[in-house]
Write an enzyme that holds these catalytic residues in place. Sequence first.
Site, PDB file in Angstrom:
ATOM      1  N   ALA A   2       0.867  -1.179   0.000  1.00  0.00           N
ATOM      2  CA  ALA A   2       0.000   0.000   0.000  1.00  0.00           C
ATOM      3  C   ALA A   2       0.906   1.232   0.000  1.00  0.00           C
ATOM      4  CB  ALA A   2      -0.891  -0.019   1.227  1.00  0.00           C
ATOM      5  N   GLY A  15       0.574  -5.009   0.834  1.00  0.00           N
ATOM      6  CA  GLY A  15      -0.575  -5.070  -0.071  1.00  0.00           C
ATOM      7  C   GLY A  15      -0.245  -5.737  -1.398  1.00  0.00           C
ATOM      8  N   GLU A  35      -0.567  -9.282  -0.776  1.00  0.00           N
ATOM      9  CA  GLU A  35      -2.004  -9.554  -0.613  1.00  0.00           C
ATOM     10  C   GLU A  35      -2.731  -9.552  -1.956  1.00  0.00           C
ATOM     11  OE1 GLU A  35      -1.938  -6.462   2.419  1.00  0.00           O
ATOM     12  OE2 GLU A  35      -3.080  -7.788   3.728  1.00  0.00           O
ATOM     13  N   GLU A  63       4.154  -5.024   7.242  1.00  0.00           N
ATOM     14  CA  GLU A  63       3.329  -4.010   7.905  1.00  0.00           C
ATOM     15  C   GLU A  63       3.740  -3.767   9.354  1.00  0.00           C
ATOM     16  OE1 GLU A  63       2.150  -6.452   5.939  1.00  0.00           O
ATOM     17  OE2 GLU A  63       0.616  -5.624   4.600  1.00  0.00           O
TER      18      GLU A  63
HETATM   19  C1  HXC Z   1       5.106   4.341  -1.118  1.00  0.00           C
HETATM   20  C2  HXC Z   1       7.043   3.367  -1.831  1.00  0.00           C
HETATM   21  C3  HXC Z   1       6.649   2.127  -1.297  1.00  0.00           C
HETATM   22  C4  HXC Z   1       5.370   2.047  -0.644  1.00  0.00           C
HETATM   23  C5  HXC Z   1       8.579   1.884  -2.183  1.00  0.00           C
HETATM   24  N1  HXC Z   1       8.251   3.172  -2.369  1.00  0.00           N
HETATM   25  N2  HXC Z   1       7.630   1.231  -1.530  1.00  0.00           N
HETATM   26  N3  HXC Z   1       6.271   4.460  -1.733  1.00  0.00           N
HETATM   27  N4  HXC Z   1       4.650   3.193  -0.579  1.00  0.00           N
HETATM   28  N5  HXC Z   1       4.905   0.918  -0.120  1.00  0.00           N
HETATM   29  C6  HXC Z   1       9.008   4.213  -3.032  1.00  0.00           C
HETATM   30  C7  HXC Z   1      10.185   4.674  -2.176  1.00  0.00           C
HETATM   31  O1  HXC Z   1       9.750   5.615  -1.242  1.00  0.00           O
HETATM   32  C8  HXC Z   1      11.082   5.282  -3.230  1.00  0.00           C
HETATM   33  O2  HXC Z   1      10.588   6.564  -3.565  1.00  0.00           O
HETATM   34  C9  HXC Z   1      10.876   4.372  -4.443  1.00  0.00           C
HETATM   35  O3  HXC Z   1       9.614   3.709  -4.218  1.00  0.00           O
HETATM   36  C10 HXC Z   1      11.941   3.318  -4.575  1.00  0.00           C
HETATM   37  O4  HXC Z   1      12.035   2.608  -3.341  1.00  0.00           O
HETATM   38  P1  HXC Z   1      13.408   2.396  -2.554  1.00  0.00           P
HETATM   39  O5  HXC Z   1      13.053   2.139  -1.144  1.00  0.00           O
HETATM   40  O6  HXC Z   1      14.352   3.527  -2.838  1.00  0.00           O
HETATM   41  O7  HXC Z   1      13.958   1.091  -3.271  1.00  0.00           O
HETATM   42  P2  HXC Z   1      14.904  -0.019  -2.643  1.00  0.00           P
HETATM   43  O8  HXC Z   1      15.966   0.620  -1.806  1.00  0.00           O
HETATM   44  O9  HXC Z   1      15.284  -0.866  -3.795  1.00  0.00           O
HETATM   45  O10 HXC Z   1      13.991  -0.859  -1.639  1.00  0.00           O
HETATM   46  C11 HXC Z   1      12.880  -1.610  -2.133  1.00  0.00           C
HETATM   47  C12 HXC Z   1      11.947  -2.018  -0.952  1.00  0.00           C
HETATM   48  C13 HXC Z   1      11.569  -0.759  -0.138  1.00  0.00           C
HETATM   49  C14 HXC Z   1      12.673  -3.030  -0.061  1.00  0.00           C
HETATM   50  C15 HXC Z   1      10.729  -2.698  -1.582  1.00  0.00           C
HETATM   51  O11 HXC Z   1      11.080   0.235  -1.060  1.00  0.00           O
HETATM   52  C16 HXC Z   1      10.504  -0.989   0.880  1.00  0.00           C
HETATM   53  O12 HXC Z   1      10.788  -1.535   1.944  1.00  0.00           O
HETATM   54  N6  HXC Z   1       9.280  -0.509   0.622  1.00  0.00           N
HETATM   55  C17 HXC Z   1       8.187  -0.541   1.577  1.00  0.00           C
HETATM   56  C18 HXC Z   1       7.659  -1.936   1.704  1.00  0.00           C
HETATM   57  C19 HXC Z   1       6.508  -1.969   2.729  1.00  0.00           C
HETATM   58  O13 HXC Z   1       6.711  -1.670   3.905  1.00  0.00           O
HETATM   59  N7  HXC Z   1       5.328  -2.332   2.273  1.00  0.00           N
HETATM   60  C20 HXC Z   1       4.160  -2.457   3.110  1.00  0.00           C
HETATM   61  C21 HXC Z   1       3.353  -1.222   2.990  1.00  0.00           C
HETATM   62  S1  HXC Z   1       1.987  -1.259   4.123  1.00  0.00           S
HETATM   63  P3  HXC Z   1      11.553   7.857  -3.619  1.00  0.00           P
HETATM   64  O14 HXC Z   1      10.593   8.967  -3.868  1.00  0.00           O
HETATM   65  O15 HXC Z   1      12.267   7.905  -2.343  1.00  0.00           O
HETATM   66  O16 HXC Z   1      12.430   7.529  -4.783  1.00  0.00           O
HETATM   67  C22 HXC Z   1       0.838  -2.195   3.389  1.00  0.00           C
HETATM   68  C23 HXC Z   1      -0.420  -2.352   4.184  1.00  0.00           C
HETATM   69  C24 HXC Z   1      -1.529  -3.033   3.431  1.00  0.00           C
HETATM   70  O17 HXC Z   1       0.992  -2.695   2.348  1.00  0.00           O
HETATM   71  C25 HXC Z   1      -2.810  -2.911   4.163  1.00  0.00           C
HETATM   72  C26 HXC Z   1      -3.229  -1.511   4.430  1.00  0.00           C
HETATM   73  C27 HXC Z   1      -4.709  -1.347   4.659  1.00  0.00           C
END
Ligand code: HXC
Length: 257
Positions: free
Chosen positions: A65, A108, A111, A131
Amino acid sequence: AAFETLLVETRGAVGLVTLNRPKALNALNAALIEELGRALEAFEADEAVGAVVITGSEKAFAAGADIREMAQMSFADVYLADLGGAWARVVACRKPRIAAVSGYALGGGAELAQMCDIVIASTTAKFGQPEITLGIIPGFGGTQRLARAVGKAKAMDLILTGRMMDVEEAERCGLVSRVVAPERLLDEAIEAAEKIAGFSRVAVLAAKEAVDVAQEAGLTEGMRFERRTFQSLFATDDQSEGMAAFLEKRKPSFRNR
Ligand code: HXC
């Protein structure tokens, strides 16, 4: 364009959706979830389409998400917006969905893969429910569909530690249907979708419905549903055609009736 976060096309009898927010690793914002629901509903209404493939980029199926969109939200905000509720449109679509996963399928994104009927993954795929690292829990079905798909032990491990698992582990525990080389991923998924689309659509939707019942119902109830559904297919022309074709050693010609 009708879609800002997706590329949507039809390839023969296959509907193909490519998540397309490359700068955010296909983070699932409200616009994308709405567009995905709309795209799948359009395929649902298109008689020419028999199955759907959902894919992302080489680096990310979807990294979850959209954290940027959620970061400032309060309980009242997410409650009133019913954050997560919009996925119901995606899940309600009855034509089979195949996820073609390369790279990150996190939160997400994992999911969304779990909402698909078949998950074909590249050797580069990584799955996780991170999460917990953000102070929340899965909200698009991760605690429910994942636990059913892989069992309690693996689901608890992933959801409580937030770690990622590689594709071998994901296949071993039952989250992934097939693993293929990265360059084969989309072809493999489209070929599987074409194959499904070539069968009797009545039988395909009935088969999917029956397997979906297994996720919810007890065995006695599920077996009863299966038997009655199985028997009901003997009312179709496609059953007569499929069996006649076998006996006549020819290819069946299904008419979806
Ligand atoms: C918004 C995101 C994002 C996300 C990545 N980006 N994941 N933006 N939401 N979930 C963005 C980063 O901010 C970054 O933007 C660009 O994408 C590239 O990501 P990097 O982190 O620089 O890449 P990398 O170093 O290769 O790392 C990849 C990664 C990491 C390991 C996948 O991005 C990561 O940990 N992302 C978050 C994963 C996460 O926690 N997902 C769960 C979300 S909560 P900029 O602008 O800085 O370039 C969820 C809840 C669901 O899903 C249910 C809710 C109701």
